[in-house]
Design a protein around this motif. Sequence first.
Motif, PDB file in Angstrom:
ATOM      1  N   ARG A 298       0.821  -1.205   0.000  1.00 39.36           N
ATOM      2  CA  ARG A 298       0.000   0.000   0.000  1.00 39.36           C
ATOM      3  C   ARG A 298       0.856   1.257   0.000  1.00 39.36           C
ATOM      4  N   ALA A 300       2.398   3.820  -1.641  1.00 45.36           N
ATOM      5  CA  ALA A 300       2.111   4.188  -3.022  1.00 45.36           C
ATOM      6  C   ALA A 300       3.252   4.946  -3.665  1.00 45.36           C
ATOM      7  N   ARG A 302       4.447   7.888  -5.855  1.00 46.67           N
ATOM      8  CA  ARG A 302       3.821   9.206  -6.019  1.00 46.67           C
ATOM      9  C   ARG A 302       4.518   9.954  -7.148  1.00 46.67           C
ATOM     10  N   VAL A 323      -1.546   6.457  -6.126  1.00 43.28           N
ATOM     11  CA  VAL A 323      -2.481   6.540  -5.004  1.00 43.28           C
ATOM     12  C   VAL A 323      -2.710   5.131  -4.453  1.00 43.28           C
ATOM     13  N   PRO A 324      -2.922   5.018  -3.141  1.00 42.66           N
ATOM     14  CA  PRO A 324      -3.413   3.732  -2.638  1.00 42.66           C
ATOM     15  C   PRO A 324      -4.874   3.606  -3.096  1.00 42.66           C
ATOM     16  N   PRO A 326      -8.525   2.982  -3.320  1.00 41.81           N
ATOM     17  CA  PRO A 326      -9.576   2.557  -2.385  1.00 41.81           C
ATOM     18  C   PRO A 326     -10.381   1.378  -2.909  1.00 41.81           C
TER      19      PRO A 326
END
Lengths: 371, 124
Positions: A298, A300, A302, A323-324, A326
């Motif tokens: 997780r 991430a 960037r 992005v992690p 969702p």
Amino acid sequence: MTSPLAARTTPLHDIHRQLGATLTDFAGWSMPLKYTSEVAEHHAVRRAAGMFDLSHMGELELSGPEAGAALDYALVSMPSRMQVGQARYSMLVSANGGILDDLIVYRLTQEKFMVVANAANVRRVYEELVARASGYTSEVRDASAEWGLIAVQGPSSALIVAEATGDDVSGLTYYSVAGARVGKHDVLLARTGYTGEDGFEVYCAADAAVEVWSEFAVLGSPHGLVPAGLACRDSLRLEAGMPLYGQELTSQLTPFDVGLGKVVVHDKPDGSVGAAALLEARDVDRARRLIGLASVGRRAPRAGHAVLRPGTSERIGTVTSGVPSPTLGHAVAMAIVDADDVEPGTKLEIDVRGRTEQVEVVKLPFYRRDR
Amino acid sequence: MTIPTDLSYTDQHEWLRFDGDNARVGVTAYASEALGDVVFIELPAIGSKLSAGEPCGELESTKSVSDLFAPANGEVVEINQAVVDNPQLLNDDPFGTGWLFVMRLEGEAPLLDATAYAKLTTEG
């Protein structure tokens, strides 16, 4: 008197404040980042519906008998071939083919087009359109201040918009636009969006925006509609593999560098700005490409992080957004790399703040809705 | 925003609840709000030595990532696995079930009381 540095506000600003939004400065505008939780808003758009204030975006109108021809010359695509009521994705490039903005073009009537530009680029796009349209019987107007723009996005959006307009929206196909009424207000109803879900973008008079928003809020909330901010707009568009100007798209890149060469039309009778450079960009043997990366963890990647060959320090590119996710439960990222051997399944590494993370090249988009 | 008066604070928006030489550490409601929805938490390992002010973990939300800074010198003696497994605890209850780790302090740490911390957050 307003300070020139003060952030501009949309017609919905008071509503955002009443809703307790966390506001952020975006391209000189004070915009809602989130109302409650950006992850909850993200899931609401994927599962039911979310409503976004996009009134900061720019609406540029071209009208006149040669408006279509002027846009053919000004943009990479050929808007004159569009039918009335169609929407198309397009781009404005410089003479050397570099991307100056990505745009949605709507053909509203035979002689009237609306070009929607990113907030940060409105002035530039307007100035370029004025200059490029000067040889044509066409008038260019920056109508941005006259329009409010509200996006209703998500699987329940068709139901909500049908209720709010009293129209059967099933005839309004993806990437088309039609007039409609919300309450007592005339609106332009477009089936477009930036979330990877079914959805609508509703253009209304700026002074009608509060009532149109409220109408959707009242009718939509029983269907799970929530106000949604720019934070989830970014995670939604990224999952859907949609590029963002300033991240994936810059003036240093041509449409071909980012896999969007299909937007470019080459055989235009009157030519267009950047045509020679775009032809060269099409035919060059290119290693550069925009790729999708999925990470098992997780942590991430960037924007700005280096993309590396595994086990080496050979840098082949740079992360543009990450992005992690969702929806997926792991990190996703897009990156521009100079490498022609990065097919889906290829293992790469990302330098995430000094510690490498394993990623795998995956086909874009990361998320595709069930149709 | 609530700032419990029985805790100590750092200027990096962490709180400490002392129990003898040990202190339970978390981030404040102010920090949790600023971070957004935290989806990934990386904590220092049990037994690791911390140096005050040095990064010792990461707090990642959809929109950003922030370093977690060691609030004092010392050794990590316990971590909150529940918050690692369910980072939402940090947003839901930053001063309670969203705590991060327990450390044994070595030496004095320059900490703030609730009044001084409140002043820091209102000054931005």
